[in-house]
Design a protein around this motif. Structure first.
Motif, PDB file in Angstrom:
ATOM      1  N   LEU A 130       0.825  -1.195   0.000  1.00 40.91           N
ATOM      2  CA  LEU A 130       0.000   0.000   0.000  1.00 40.91           C
ATOM      3  C   LEU A 130       0.869   1.258   0.000  1.00 40.91           C
ATOM      4  O   LEU A 130       0.591   2.225  -0.719  1.00 40.91           O
ATOM      5  N   MET A 131       1.948   1.254   0.779  1.00 34.78           N
ATOM      6  CA  MET A 131       2.852   2.388   0.835  1.00 34.78           C
ATOM      7  C   MET A 131       3.523   2.606  -0.521  1.00 34.78           C
ATOM      8  O   MET A 131       3.603   3.733  -1.015  1.00 34.78           O
ATOM      9  N   LEU A 132       3.980   1.548  -1.132  1.00 40.38           N
ATOM     10  CA  LEU A 132       4.636   1.650  -2.424  1.00 40.38           C
ATOM     11  C   LEU A 132       3.662   2.145  -3.490  1.00 40.38           C
ATOM     12  O   LEU A 132       4.002   3.007  -4.311  1.00 40.38           O
ATOM     13  N   THR A 133       2.449   1.654  -3.466  1.00 42.11           N
ATOM     14  CA  THR A 133       1.429   2.101  -4.415  1.00 42.11           C
ATOM     15  C   THR A 133       1.143   3.589  -4.231  1.00 42.11           C
ATOM     16  O   THR A 133       1.044   4.338  -5.218  1.00 42.11           O
ATOM     17  N   GLY A 134       1.036   4.021  -2.999  1.00 46.85           N
ATOM     18  CA  GLY A 134       0.781   5.438  -2.730  1.00 46.85           C
ATOM     19  C   GLY A 134       1.930   6.322  -3.173  1.00 46.85           C
ATOM     20  O   GLY A 134       1.720   7.390  -3.768  1.00 46.85           O
ATOM     21  N   MET A 135       3.154   5.895  -2.900  1.00 50.14           N
ATOM     22  CA  MET A 135       4.315   6.689  -3.290  1.00 50.14           C
ATOM     23  C   MET A 135       4.437   6.782  -4.809  1.00 50.14           C
ATOM     24  O   MET A 135       4.763   7.838  -5.350  1.00 50.14           O
ATOM     25  N   VAL A 136       4.181   5.688  -5.494  1.00 49.42           N
ATOM     26  CA  VAL A 136       4.231   5.703  -6.959  1.00 49.42           C
ATOM     27  C   VAL A 136       3.132   6.601  -7.507  1.00 49.42           C
ATOM     28  O   VAL A 136       3.349   7.378  -8.445  1.00 49.42           O
ATOM     29  N   GLY A 137       1.951   6.545  -6.909  1.00 49.54           N
ATOM     30  CA  GLY A 137       0.844   7.394  -7.352  1.00 49.54           C
ATOM     31  C   GLY A 137       1.162   8.872  -7.186  1.00 49.54           C
ATOM     32  O   GLY A 137       0.904   9.679  -8.087  1.00 49.54           O
ATOM     33  N   VAL A 138       1.743   9.244  -6.052  1.00 50.36           N
ATOM     34  CA  VAL A 138       2.110  10.639  -5.818  1.00 50.36           C
ATOM     35  C   VAL A 138       3.205  11.064  -6.788  1.00 50.36           C
ATOM     36  O   VAL A 138       3.171  12.163  -7.344  1.00 50.36           O
ATOM     37  N   PHE A 139       4.193  10.203  -7.020  1.00 52.29           N
ATOM     38  CA  PHE A 139       5.270  10.522  -7.942  1.00 52.29           C
ATOM     39  C   PHE A 139       4.738  10.755  -9.349  1.00 52.29           C
ATOM     40  O   PHE A 139       5.120  11.715 -10.023  1.00 52.29           O
ATOM     41  N   VAL A 140       3.835   9.890  -9.796  1.00 55.13           N
ATOM     42  CA  VAL A 140       3.258  10.038 -11.140  1.00 55.13           C
ATOM     43  C   VAL A 140       2.445  11.325 -11.227  1.00 55.13           C
ATOM     44  O   VAL A 140       2.559  12.083 -12.198  1.00 55.13           O
ATOM     45  N   PHE A 141       1.642  11.599 -10.212  1.00 59.90           N
ATOM     46  CA  PHE A 141       0.835  12.816 -10.208  1.00 59.90           C
ATOM     47  C   PHE A 141       1.711  14.063 -10.258  1.00 59.90           C
ATOM     48  O   PHE A 141       1.455  14.978 -11.044  1.00 59.90           O
ATOM     49  N   LEU A 142       2.754  14.114  -9.435  1.00 57.28           N
ATOM     50  CA  LEU A 142       3.623  15.280  -9.424  1.00 57.28           C
ATOM     51  C   LEU A 142       4.405  15.409 -10.734  1.00 57.28           C
ATOM     52  O   LEU A 142       4.655  16.519 -11.209  1.00 57.28           O
TER      53      LEU A 142
END
Length: 82
Positions: A13-25
């Motif tokens: 879940l943490m990795l998915t969230g971090m990847v999602g934030v990175f892609v969004f930014l």
């Protein structure tokens, strides 16, 4: 559910969230750069207007004396009541 499975799920879940934030930014940065380039091109196309070099007389006094007097009176009244 044992602790190992919960830790694995938390890491996923943490990795998915971090990847999602990175892609969004990353998309946000790309969009901002694209918009800046578009605005720069639009600014170059716009006809430039020549303005005469007139200087406006600016007030070097800053805050009007009436405002200073009102603030001073309010501070004095506050200090008197406290």
């Amino acid at each position: 559910m044992d602790i190992g499975a919960q830790l694995l799920q938390a890491g996923n879940l943490m990795l998915t969230g971090m990847v999602g934030v990175f892609v969004f930014l990353s998309i946000l940065i790309f969009a901002m750069r694209l918009l800046a380039n578009f605005a720069a091109q639009f600014k170059e196309v716009a006809p430039s207007t020549t303005r005469s070099k007139t200087t406006r007389a600016t007030s070097s006094q800053g805050v009007p004396q009436a405002h200073i007097a009102a603030i001073s009176a309010a501070v004095a009244a506050y200090r008197k009541n406290n």
